[in-house]
Design a protein around this motif. Structure first.
Motif, PDB file in Angstrom:
ATOM      1  N   SER A  49       0.837  -1.204   0.000  1.00  0.00           N
ATOM      2  CA  SER A  49       0.000   0.000   0.000  1.00  0.00           C
ATOM      3  C   SER A  49       0.869   1.250   0.000  1.00  0.00           C
ATOM      4  CB  SER A  49      -0.902   0.040   1.232  1.00  0.00           C
ATOM      5  OG  SER A  49      -1.690  -1.103   1.320  1.00  0.00           O
ATOM      6  N   GLY A  50       1.936   1.185   0.796  1.00  0.00           N
ATOM      7  CA  GLY A  50       2.838   2.332   0.887  1.00  0.00           C
ATOM      8  C   GLY A  50       3.473   2.636  -0.454  1.00  0.00           C
ATOM      9  N   LEU A  51       3.908   1.593  -1.123  1.00  0.00           N
ATOM     10  CA  LEU A  51       4.601   1.774  -2.402  1.00  0.00           C
ATOM     11  C   LEU A  51       3.674   2.367  -3.460  1.00  0.00           C
ATOM     12  CD1 LEU A  51       7.475   1.222  -3.263  1.00  0.00           C
ATOM     13  CD2 LEU A  51       6.695  -0.888  -4.327  1.00  0.00           C
ATOM     14  N   VAL A  52       2.442   1.876  -3.496  1.00  0.00           N
ATOM     15  CA  VAL A  52       1.517   2.394  -4.507  1.00  0.00           C
ATOM     16  C   VAL A  52       1.129   3.834  -4.169  1.00  0.00           C
ATOM     17  CG1 VAL A  52      -0.654   1.565  -3.518  1.00  0.00           C
ATOM     18  CG2 VAL A  52      -0.443   1.801  -5.951  1.00  0.00           C
ATOM     19  N   LEU A  53       1.065   4.114  -2.888  1.00  0.00           N
ATOM     20  CA  LEU A  53       0.785   5.483  -2.450  1.00  0.00           C
ATOM     21  C   LEU A  53       1.890   6.425  -2.925  1.00  0.00           C
ATOM     22  CD1 LEU A  53      -1.462   6.656  -0.650  1.00  0.00           C
ATOM     23  CD2 LEU A  53       0.126   6.579   1.242  1.00  0.00           C
ATOM     24  N   VAL A  54       3.119   5.960  -2.781  1.00  0.00           N
ATOM     25  CA  VAL A  54       4.253   6.767  -3.232  1.00  0.00           C
ATOM     26  C   VAL A  54       4.143   7.024  -4.737  1.00  0.00           C
ATOM     27  CG1 VAL A  54       6.747   6.840  -3.535  1.00  0.00           C
ATOM     28  CG2 VAL A  54       5.780   5.926  -1.439  1.00  0.00           C
ATOM     29  N   SER A  55       3.787   5.977  -5.499  1.00  0.00           N
ATOM     30  CA  SER A  55       3.678   6.155  -6.948  1.00  0.00           C
ATOM     31  C   SER A  55       2.651   7.225  -7.280  1.00  0.00           C
ATOM     32  CB  SER A  55       3.241   4.866  -7.635  1.00  0.00           C
ATOM     33  OG  SER A  55       3.907   3.783  -7.109  1.00  0.00           O
ATOM     34  N   VAL A  56       1.496   7.145  -6.618  1.00  0.00           N
ATOM     35  CA  VAL A  56       0.429   8.094  -6.939  1.00  0.00           C
ATOM     36  C   VAL A  56       0.864   9.515  -6.611  1.00  0.00           C
ATOM     37  CG1 VAL A  56      -1.921   8.809  -6.398  1.00  0.00           C
ATOM     38  CG2 VAL A  56      -1.399   6.410  -6.659  1.00  0.00           C
ATOM     39  N   VAL A  57       1.436   9.698  -5.432  1.00  0.00           N
ATOM     40  CA  VAL A  57       1.820  11.055  -5.041  1.00  0.00           C
ATOM     41  C   VAL A  57       3.003  11.538  -5.879  1.00  0.00           C
ATOM     42  CG1 VAL A  57       2.629  12.486  -3.152  1.00  0.00           C
ATOM     43  CG2 VAL A  57       0.910  10.747  -2.738  1.00  0.00           C
ATOM     44  N   LEU A  58       3.909  10.629  -6.182  1.00  0.00           N
ATOM     45  CA  LEU A  58       5.044  10.993  -7.028  1.00  0.00           C
ATOM     46  C   LEU A  58       4.558  11.483  -8.387  1.00  0.00           C
ATOM     47  CD1 LEU A  58       8.100  10.927  -7.785  1.00  0.00           C
ATOM     48  CD2 LEU A  58       7.789   8.556  -8.424  1.00  0.00           C
ATOM     49  N   GLY A  59       3.614  10.759  -8.963  1.00  0.00           N
ATOM     50  CA  GLY A  59       3.096  11.159 -10.269  1.00  0.00           C
ATOM     51  C   GLY A  59       2.179  12.356 -10.179  1.00  0.00           C
TER      52      GLY A  59
ATOM     53  N   VAL B 195       0.006   6.874 -13.523  1.00  0.00           N
ATOM     54  CA  VAL B 195       0.673   6.054 -14.530  1.00  0.00           C
ATOM     55  C   VAL B 195       2.156   6.421 -14.602  1.00  0.00           C
ATOM     56  CG1 VAL B 195       0.733   5.407 -16.959  1.00  0.00           C
ATOM     57  CG2 VAL B 195      -1.453   5.820 -15.838  1.00  0.00           C
ATOM     58  N   ILE B 196       2.423   7.731 -14.630  1.00  0.00           N
ATOM     59  CA  ILE B 196       3.818   8.170 -14.652  1.00  0.00           C
ATOM     60  C   ILE B 196       4.533   7.714 -13.387  1.00  0.00           C
ATOM     61  CG2 ILE B 196       5.340  10.187 -14.659  1.00  0.00           C
ATOM     62  CD1 ILE B 196       3.171  11.652 -16.236  1.00  0.00           C
ATOM     63  N   GLY B 197       3.858   7.908 -12.245  1.00  0.00           N
ATOM     64  CA  GLY B 197       4.453   7.503 -10.971  1.00  0.00           C
ATOM     65  C   GLY B 197       4.779   6.018 -10.950  1.00  0.00           C
ATOM     66  N   ALA B 198       3.828   5.200 -11.436  1.00  0.00           N
ATOM     67  CA  ALA B 198       4.046   3.750 -11.461  1.00  0.00           C
ATOM     68  C   ALA B 198       5.231   3.408 -12.356  1.00  0.00           C
ATOM     69  CB  ALA B 198       2.789   3.038 -11.958  1.00  0.00           C
ATOM     70  N   LEU B 199       5.318   4.082 -13.474  1.00  0.00           N
ATOM     71  CA  LEU B 199       6.429   3.848 -14.397  1.00  0.00           C
ATOM     72  C   LEU B 199       7.767   4.151 -13.715  1.00  0.00           C
ATOM     73  CD1 LEU B 199       7.234   3.233 -17.360  1.00  0.00           C
ATOM     74  CD2 LEU B 199       7.158   5.685 -17.770  1.00  0.00           C
ATOM     75  N   VAL B 200       7.841   5.328 -13.076  1.00  0.00           N
ATOM     76  CA  VAL B 200       9.096   5.727 -12.430  1.00  0.00           C
ATOM     77  C   VAL B 200       9.470   4.731 -11.342  1.00  0.00           C
ATOM     78  CG1 VAL B 200      10.205   7.505 -11.026  1.00  0.00           C
ATOM     79  CG2 VAL B 200       8.754   8.157 -12.951  1.00  0.00           C
ATOM     80  N   ILE B 201       8.476   4.395 -10.488  1.00  0.00           N
ATOM     81  CA  ILE B 201       8.768   3.494  -9.369  1.00  0.00           C
ATOM     82  C   ILE B 201       9.212   2.117  -9.886  1.00  0.00           C
ATOM     83  CG2 ILE B 201       7.694   2.194  -7.478  1.00  0.00           C
ATOM     84  CD1 ILE B 201       8.258   4.912  -6.576  1.00  0.00           C
ATOM     85  N   GLN B 202       8.505   1.603 -10.894  1.00  0.00           N
ATOM     86  CA  GLN B 202       8.876   0.283 -11.418  1.00  0.00           C
ATOM     87  C   GLN B 202      10.268   0.303 -12.039  1.00  0.00           C
ATOM     88  OE1 GLN B 202       7.589  -2.717 -11.107  1.00  0.00           O
ATOM     89  NE2 GLN B 202       5.925  -1.936  -9.854  1.00  0.00           N
ATOM     90  N   LEU B 203      10.572   1.382 -12.771  1.00  0.00           N
ATOM     91  CA  LEU B 203      11.912   1.482 -13.357  1.00  0.00           C
ATOM     92  C   LEU B 203      12.969   1.545 -12.264  1.00  0.00           C
ATOM     93  CD1 LEU B 203      11.427   3.853 -16.433  1.00  0.00           C
ATOM     94  CD2 LEU B 203      11.790   1.385 -16.393  1.00  0.00           C
TER      95      LEU B 203
END
Lengths: 307, 269
Positions: A240-250, A259-267
């Motif tokens: 949950s924490g990781l996906v939260l980071v992706s959303v806020v990052l993006g 989507v951008i956040g998820a891309l960055v985090i996955q990369l």
């Protein structure tokens, strides 16, 4: 019109990946698209609904386990992947949302966190049913007609998750612009006013939660199919924490953001471990940097730079 | 031991701050204790040093990072402390290695004591005693002293207290430092019977949250009650149906919340 064109171009580029990319990057692509779908579903609750949840992994994991239960017993198929994932995520969302939505702010956050952990505890400890810490293994990917024969399991699966993410994107976009989405956002800005105007705020929020749950569940089911297993880690709060980071990052409140956040985090997750052994620390540092430097997210960065 | 986890979690409940790094502070306490023990072979010294060190870490955290995010919604705090938790756990893994270690109990308490004809580990009795003392001291501080009054007032109405000329920022900084120190203390105390490893933070964190949620945020009494309930539920659960132990704890929480959404001792705000 401009947006539609951009959407089509991105979709075409994404769909072309299996043609030219090696297997490794197709796998990364699959994980990214699944994670992006998951992150978008969170944004509906977090960004548009204004409800900070730390239990989103429970919806994701519920979808994964629901599909896994089906796939280890019966013939896995594409409709069943979508159906079990959706049902699993939505039912758990209904339960968690029904209990937690009565609370506000920090209480809501802690409630979603703790309720999510119940599922994790069950998954990790109720070994006869869930396979315990090993999870459920031997989950098959559904065969996808035509595509499967043309490009094999991995690439066909990639196309599938891209399409799921695209459909999710479109559905959510329509949803947040509909009267439903406006009401949800209105309740975020001024809950009392909306209640006074006669909107059943709680019901709107619960509906948003369940819709997000269904989408997160599909993402979870896809993960289970991709990894051939559903494991308790999917349900753990750090997910949950990781996906939260992706959303806020993006950037919240824009579906492109997650989507951008998820891309960055996955990369980062792919690249960091090969650069440094301390990749976890690096991800942690990214979280802190995001909060300090980019409170509005990457998606709004161009606009901010212009201003 | 649950009492300790509770004592520390309350401090956070008081301040309306979601601190996902709280488990990390507890873990750091255990590792500082381990280090001191390795150097001096003195458990009591470790018990004194660890809270001080962890308290200082907490102080720095509050001053440099958390302070900026009070009252700006929980989301930022969650991200920030989630990031910190990841950094801390990796730092520990880096410095101390990933293996499971344990703190040796002090020689005076290594044996068993018999009470009422049944054998009990001396160390566990010691922990129980410490927990009761800490709980009592906290309650006294909370109820009877000026500082306790200030913090309670700060929880109840931040604006009013600041208007009355109280430096709430200072109060909050000190509260956070104190909470961190308590976490460090718990880390050492728990060391001898719960093993010490990177990842111990995540497990304790959730239980601590449950304790706070059950007890009600911003109340020491609630934390104590919550801790006892959670401890009992966990022990009984483990005894009867191992596989449901953790789930029972959470189910207990769900029940309490349905009956009293703010927790047992929570105040309507």
């Amino acid at each position: 019109m401009k947006w539609l064109a951009a959407f089509v171009v991105v979709l075409v580029v994404l769909l072309s990946v299996p043609v030219w990319a090696p297997n490794f990057w197709v796998s990364v692509g699959i994980q990214t698209m699944i994670f992006a779908t998951f992150a978008m579903s969170l944004d509906l609750v977090l960004g548009y609904g204004g409800l900070p949840t730390l239990g989103h992994a429970a919806l994701y994991g519920a979808g994964a386990y629901a599909y896994a239960f089906w796939a280890v017993r019966f013939e896995p198929s594409l409709p069943m992947l979508l159906l079990t994932g959706m049902a699993g995520g939505a039912v758990v969302a209904l339960l968690i949302g029904g209990l937690a939505l009565r609370a506000r702010g920090i209480y809501f956050l802690m409630l979603t966190l703790s309720l999510g952990q119940i599922l994790w505890a069950l998954a990790a400890q109720w070994t006869e049913v869930t396979g315990g810490t090993d999870g459920l293994n031997g989950v098959a990917r559904p065969s996808i007609p035509v595509l499967f024969d043309v490009m094999g399991s991995l690439r066909a699966f990639y196309v599938l998750v891209v399409l799921i993410a695209a459909v999710g994107f479109v559905v959510l976009t329509v949803l947040v612009r509909s009267p439903f989405g406006r009401t949800l956002a209105g309740a975020r800005e001024n809950e009392r006013k909306m209640s006074a105007m006669g909107y059943p705020v709680l019901r709107y929020r619960l509906a948003a939660f369940v819709i997000a749950g269904a989408l997160a569940g599909i993402a979870g089911a896809s993960t289970a199919a991709f990894n051939f297993a559903a494991t308790p880690g999917l349900l753990f709060w750090t997910t949950s924490g990781l996906v939260l980071v992706s959303v806020v990052l993006g950037g919240t409140r824009s579906l492109v953001g997650p989507v951008i956040g998820a891309l960055v985090i996955q990369l980062l997750l792919v690249a960091l471990p090969s650069i440094t052994e301390r990749w976890q620390m690096a991800i942690g540092a990214v979280c802190i940097a995001v909060v300090l430097l980019l409170p509005r997210g990457l998606a709004r960065l161009p606009r901010r730079l212009k201003a | 031991m649950f009492l300790l986890a509770a004592g520390l979690s309350v401090i956070l409940g008081l301040m309306d701050v979601v601190n996902l790094a709280h488990g990390s502070l507890y873990m750091l306490g255990a590792y500082v204790g381990l280090t001191v023990l390795g150097l001096t072979h003195n458990f009591w010294l470790a018990l004194v040093v660890a809270p001080i060190v962890v308290g200082l870490i907490g102080l720095v955290m509050e001053l440099t990072l958390l302070r900026r995010f009070y009252g700006k919604g929980p989301l930022r705090q969650v991200l920030l402390t989630f990031g910190l938790a990841l950094v801390f756990v990796d730092l520990v893994r880096w410095t101390f290695g990933p293996s499971i270690q344990s703190i040796a109990p002090p020689p005076q308490l290594a044996g068993a004591t018999s009470i009422l004809g049944s054998q009990a580990s001396s160390y566990r009795l010691f922990v129980l005693g410490v927990a009761i003392v800490v709980g009592a001291v906290l309650l006294l501080l909370w109820r009877r002293t000026r500082v306790g009054t200030l913090v309670r007032a700060g929880v109840a109405d931040k604006q009013m207290v600041s208007l009355l000329g109280v430096d709430l920022r200072l109060v909050f900084t000190l509260t956070f430092t104190f909470g961190a120190a308590l976490a460090g203390f718990s880390g050492v105390i728990a060391g001898p019977y719960l093993s010490v490893y990177p990842g111990m933070d995540e497990n304790i964190l959730i239980l601590t949250f449950v304790v706070v949620v059950i007890g009600g945020m911003g109340s020491i009494e609630g934390a104590i009650a919550g801790a006892v309930l959670v401890g009992l539920a966990n022990s009984f659960g483990t005894y009867y149906r191992q596989e449901f132990a953790v789930a029972i704890v959470f189910a207990l929480m769900a029940v309490v919340l349905i009956v009293r959404p703010r927790g047992l001792f929570g105040q309507e705000r």
